[in-house]
Write a protein that holds these residues in place. Structure first.
Motif, PDB file in Angstrom:
ATOM      1  N   UNK A 139       0.830  -1.153   0.112  1.00 51.96           N
ATOM      2  CA  UNK A 139      -0.070   0.231  -0.021  1.00 51.96           C
ATOM      3  C   UNK A 139       0.755   1.354  -0.009  1.00 51.96           C
ATOM      4  N   UNK A 140       2.172   1.349   0.545  1.00 47.14           N
ATOM      5  CA  UNK A 140       2.813   2.409   0.702  1.00 47.14           C
ATOM      6  C   UNK A 140       3.230   2.904  -0.863  1.00 47.14           C
ATOM      7  N   UNK A 141       3.463   2.041  -1.816  1.00 47.37           N
ATOM      8  CA  UNK A 141       3.818   2.298  -3.118  1.00 47.37           C
ATOM      9  C   UNK A 141       2.677   2.853  -3.674  1.00 47.37           C
ATOM     10  N   UNK A 142       1.482   2.658  -3.256  1.00 47.02           N
ATOM     11  CA  UNK A 142       0.157   3.208  -3.991  1.00 47.02           C
ATOM     12  C   UNK A 142       0.328   4.896  -3.468  1.00 47.02           C
ATOM     13  N   UNK A 143       0.837   5.003  -2.282  1.00 48.96           N
ATOM     14  CA  UNK A 143       0.580   6.480  -1.849  1.00 48.96           C
ATOM     15  C   UNK A 143       1.875   7.063  -2.661  1.00 48.96           C
ATOM     16  N   UNK A 144       3.065   6.505  -2.817  1.00 47.37           N
ATOM     17  CA  UNK A 144       4.315   7.129  -3.589  1.00 47.37           C
ATOM     18  C   UNK A 144       3.417   7.547  -4.826  1.00 47.37           C
ATOM     19  N   UNK A 145       2.896   6.275  -5.441  1.00 51.19           N
ATOM     20  CA  UNK A 145       2.549   6.380  -6.925  1.00 51.19           C
ATOM     21  C   UNK A 145       1.546   7.612  -6.880  1.00 51.19           C
ATOM     22  N   UNK A 146       0.663   7.928  -5.780  1.00 55.86           N
ATOM     23  CA  UNK A 146      -0.359   8.860  -6.012  1.00 55.86           C
ATOM     24  C   UNK A 146       0.290  10.380  -6.077  1.00 55.86           C
ATOM     25  N   UNK A 147       1.274  10.536  -5.000  1.00 57.19           N
ATOM     26  CA  UNK A 147       2.020  11.770  -5.365  1.00 57.19           C
ATOM     27  C   UNK A 147       2.619  11.930  -6.598  1.00 57.19           C
ATOM     28  N   UNK A 148       3.358  10.973  -7.141  1.00 61.74           N
ATOM     29  CA  UNK A 148       3.931  10.920  -8.328  1.00 61.74           C
ATOM     30  C   UNK A 148       3.032  11.513  -9.503  1.00 61.74           C
ATOM     31  N   UNK A 149       1.804  10.779  -9.541  1.00 52.80           N
ATOM     32  CA  UNK A 149       0.611  10.877 -10.461  1.00 52.80           C
ATOM     33  C   UNK A 149       0.326  12.688 -10.465  1.00 52.80           C
ATOM     34  N   UNK A 150       0.107  13.009  -9.193  1.00 53.69           N
ATOM     35  CA  UNK A 150      -0.204  14.210  -9.082  1.00 53.69           C
ATOM     36  C   UNK A 150       0.764  15.288  -9.424  1.00 53.69           C
ATOM     37  N   UNK A 156       2.186  19.819 -15.539  1.00 57.52           N
ATOM     38  CA  UNK A 156       1.577  19.908 -17.018  1.00 57.52           C
ATOM     39  C   UNK A 156       1.913  19.042 -17.773  1.00 57.52           C
ATOM     40  N   UNK A 157       2.212  17.963 -17.766  1.00 54.31           N
ATOM     41  CA  UNK A 157       2.563  16.780 -18.466  1.00 54.31           C
ATOM     42  C   UNK A 157       1.393  16.280 -19.156  1.00 54.31           C
ATOM     43  N   UNK A 158       1.693  16.293 -20.489  1.00 53.01           N
ATOM     44  CA  UNK A 158       0.355  15.928 -21.589  1.00 53.01           C
ATOM     45  C   UNK A 158       0.673  14.395 -21.724  1.00 53.01           C
ATOM     46  N   UNK A 159       0.242  13.571 -20.548  1.00 54.29           N
ATOM     47  CA  UNK A 159       0.374  12.187 -20.581  1.00 54.29           C
ATOM     48  C   UNK A 159      -1.052  11.649 -20.985  1.00 54.29           C
ATOM     49  N   UNK A 160      -1.199  11.009 -22.013  1.00 53.84           N
ATOM     50  CA  UNK A 160      -2.400  10.236 -22.474  1.00 53.84           C
ATOM     51  C   UNK A 160      -2.482   8.886 -22.026  1.00 53.84           C
TER      52      UNK A 160
END
Length: 724
Positions: A139-150, A156-160
């Motif tokens: 679950x901690x990986x989800x937390x890290x991934x959330x911050x990276x996603x945001x 302003x990354x144009x990631x599709x």
């Protein structure tokens, strides 16, 4: 009238504190500025139209809360959290084991590529639609991934279509707080300690939560709450209850708490008459203390220990050695999965050899003798967090011991929080350095991440620059050093340029007209401070105790190696410390290829010239100037670089708020004044030995040498308690 006044005061306090800091600075790099480009807003609205989190654990609740906090600010829209995974879901957030089997199969090859704390953000085709998966093993990986996603949205990354697979390369990514129980902070320049011990455990300050959020956002997963010059009281039941309250908060953000352990604690708080690590009662005391701590804090990380260094007690007090002390503590922590982090910062008043050699000489014979839950923590250089040092020779030499890198994020020797100095440039320089111990490519980064010798534990520690100032770090750009440390602890192969670009976009804006010049200013700032403080390998010429300002003349302290004259050795014949094969032989502690390189003034990189060589004032440098002229011109260059920093900052005023501009502008004015102080004081002192005129390009000193010698700063911030 009364209502209007109250409203005005609220607005004023919301915008400024008494020292000109903006309330925006409190948010660090998590400001979530509104996105104004319609095409990006539409992209992100579609991407987050329906979000499904599969669990309501505390860690995932915090990840979910971050989405709820960020999206309204970024795109003006609340996240729509689905109660179940459906055809409408656009973003699916869950650990890998809970993914539907059909989606699992799409990620099967990638899940094996991440470590326990890593994450995957992947866009897949599902039910004839596009679905983005944010998943991880834990679950901690989800937390890290959330911050990276945001952060992608903030930048302003144009990631599709996402295709991100990322894991930390270092296991323990740790802040070392040099905070004292009275809330003073040794080498702290941003106010008092965050930890209000008097009000804990009942009162939980919001700052504790925001501190944890900030650290989790950059992957920091461990924090040492107390000073390495330790106070045994923190191990008493009353204080352990307070520590547990902090640990309960930090656990929800994936952060383990560590404490500094004073080696003499069994005597000071345990009523024993010895702290001998071979004494059965001492080991029993530490075992009982470990049980007590883990009962309160099940995920307690362990102890950080400074022993037999600068007056701190240790095993040598009892005729024992570092292995005896560290392994005794490791034995009692091992059943709980705890670590002992044993600092290698040692030097002795009874040892007359070159201080730069002492830690290597003392610790190398113990290689392979420490228990496997012991980490030896080594400063990046062999002296003490100087603006520039060669790398510590223990890196690469200790092949059978897990070594932790200890960087200093707080600017003890780099102008305190008055100076803009971008430290990831220093960190990168160290990590990229080749030790050559196993041939070309044996970089320090590979030593630290464990890949060079397959060490069991990998650790990077940073001495914190955080205090209770509204902006956390005293200087707004000090936040970049905290951020940059975290990013490099996650991945020591990132570049300082990439990190600066990220931090500027997250903190200020995405305008290229702002980013380009300020990034360049940051990337050159560390070299500027080296030039106006310690050029050409000069080092430790700071004033006594507080290390604020120059003091190359100081020669009256109780120990030779506390005096700046010990390090620069200026005399009428020349300047520099001879550490070659014909001097202290410190070069012999490095790999043969480096020993040969460093032994000759003709082949050594000039940035280390006076670190390893004592040379005459008329020695000819690579550019054809004499050593005296070269030193003077570099001091002037450093001042000129600060002038340029000021001009650069003034040029970007239209792209930032008035508060942001004025705060940094005032600090740069201080930095310019102090850069001139460094230049004038040092050149006047060294000129008293060289008896040579200053080059015409160097500005005339503003005062006399006697004036600079007379300056005293008894209340400089960050002084160690009871410093003598």
């Amino acid at each position: 009238m009364k209502h209007t006044l109250a409203k005005s005061l609220f607005i004023l306090l919301s915008f400024f504190t008494g020292n000109g800091q903006s309330i925006e600075d409190y948010k660090l790099w998590l400001r979530y500025h509104p996105i104004e480009k319609p095409e990006l807003v539409d992209l992100y609205l579609n991407l987050t139209e329906h979000v499904y989190f599969s669990s309501d654990s505390k860690l995932l609740k915090n990840a979910k809360s971050e989405f709820s906090n960020a999206l309204p600010q970024l795109i003006g829209n609340n996240a729509k959290f689905d109660t179940s995974f459906s055809r409408n879901t656009k973003l699916l957030v869950t650990v890998y084991e809970q993914l539907p089997e059909e989606i699992k199969s799409k990620l099967k090859t990638k899940i094996g590529l991440i470590k326990e704390e890593g994450f995957i953000i992947q866009t897949v085709d599902y039910n004839n639609s596009s679905l983005t998966i944010l998943t991880a093993k834990q679950e901690v990986g989800i937390l890290y991934g959330t911050f990276r996603f945001l952060s992608f949205m903030q930048m302003h990354k144009k990631i599709v279509d996402f295709n991100i697979v990322d894991s930390p390369k270092i296991q323990l990514r740790m802040l070392n707080h040099w905070d004292n129980l009275d809330r003073s902070v040794e080498r702290g320049y941003a106010g008092f300690s965050l930890w209000n011990w008097q009000k804990l455990p009942e009162h939980i300050d919001q700052r504790y939560i925001d501190y944890a959020r900030a650290n989790a956002s950059i992957g920091i997963n461990a924090t040492v709450l107390t000073n390495v010059n330790a106070n045994a009281l923190v191990l008493t039941p009353r204080y352990l209850q307070k520590v547990a309250a902090l640990a309960n908060i930090f656990r929800e953000y994936g952060i383990k708490v560590y404490l500094t352990a004073r080696f003499s604690a069994p005597m000071e708080i345990g009523n024993l008459n010895t702290a001998d690590p071979k004494d059965e009662n001492v080991e029993k005391w530490w075992a009982q203390k470990a049980m007590e701590i883990y009962d309160l804090i099940p995920n307690f990380g362990g102890f950080l220990v400074k022993a037999n260094s600068e007056g701190q007690p240790g095993p040598q007090n009892y005729g024992r050695n570092h292995v005896d002390g560290a392994n005794m503590m490791a034995t009692v922590l091992k059943p709980f999965g705890g670590h002992v982090i044993w600092r290698a910062f040692v030097y002795s008043e009874h040892n007359n050899i070159d201080r730069a050699k002492q830690a290597y000489d003392e610790f190398l014979p113990y290689d392979g003798k420490f228990d496997d839950n012991v980490v030896v923590q080594v400063k990046n250089g062999p002296i003490d967090f100087q603006p520039r040092e060669p790398f510590h020779p223990l890196f690469g030499a200790m092949k059978n011991t897990s070594l932790a890198m200890e960087f200093q994020i707080t600017q003890e020797y780099l102008g305190f929080s008055s100076h803009l100095v971008y430290l990831p440039k220093l960190f990168e320089e160290v990590l990229d350095t080749d030790t050559f111990v196993e041939g070309k490519g044996s970089t320090i980064a590979k030593v630290i991440d464990g890949s060079l010798y397959q060490n069991k534990i990998s650790v990077m520690a940073g001495v914190s620059n955080i205090g209770n100032d509204l902006n956390w770090t005293g200087h707004p750009f000090g936040q970049a050093n905290w951020y940059g440390f975290g990013r490099l602890a996650w991945n020591p192969y990132l570049t300082s340029e990439q990190i600066a670009d990220e931090w500027l976009r997250l903190t200020f804006n995405n305008e290229s007209e702002f980013i380009a010049p300020i990034k360049e200013m940051m990337l050159t700032s560390r070299e500027a401070v080296v030039n106006y403080m310690n050029p050409l390998g000069l080092h430790h010429i700071f004033d006594s105790g507080h290390h604020y300002g120059p003091g190359p003349w100081v020669d009256n302290l109780g120990r030779a190696d506390w005096n700046p004259v010990y390090y620069h050795r200026a005399d009428n014949d020349g300047i520099g410390y001879n550490r070659t094969s014909l001097g202290s032989k410190a070069t012999s502690q490095y790999a043969p290829i480096l020993k040969k390189l460093y032994d000759s003034p003709k082949t050594i990189p000039e940035e280390y010239l006076l670190w390893f060589h004592h040379l005459p004032w008329d020695y000819t440098l690579q550019d054809g100037t004499t050593l005296w002229d070269g030193i003077a011109l570099r001091y002037q260059k450093g001042v000129n670089q600060v002038y340029q920093m000021l001009r650069t900052w003034q040029s970007v005023q239209p792209y930032i708020t008035k508060a942001q501009y004025e705060d940094v502008n005032m600090l740069l004015q201080i930095q310019l004044k102090e850069a001139k102080w460094w230049r004038d004081a040092c050149l006047l002192y060294f000129q008293s030995h060289s008896n040579l005129p200053l080059p015409k390009e160097v500005e005339k000193p503003e005062n006399t040498l006697e004036y600079y010698k007379s300056l005293k700063f008894p209340f400089a911030p960050g002084i160690r308690p009871n410093w003598n």
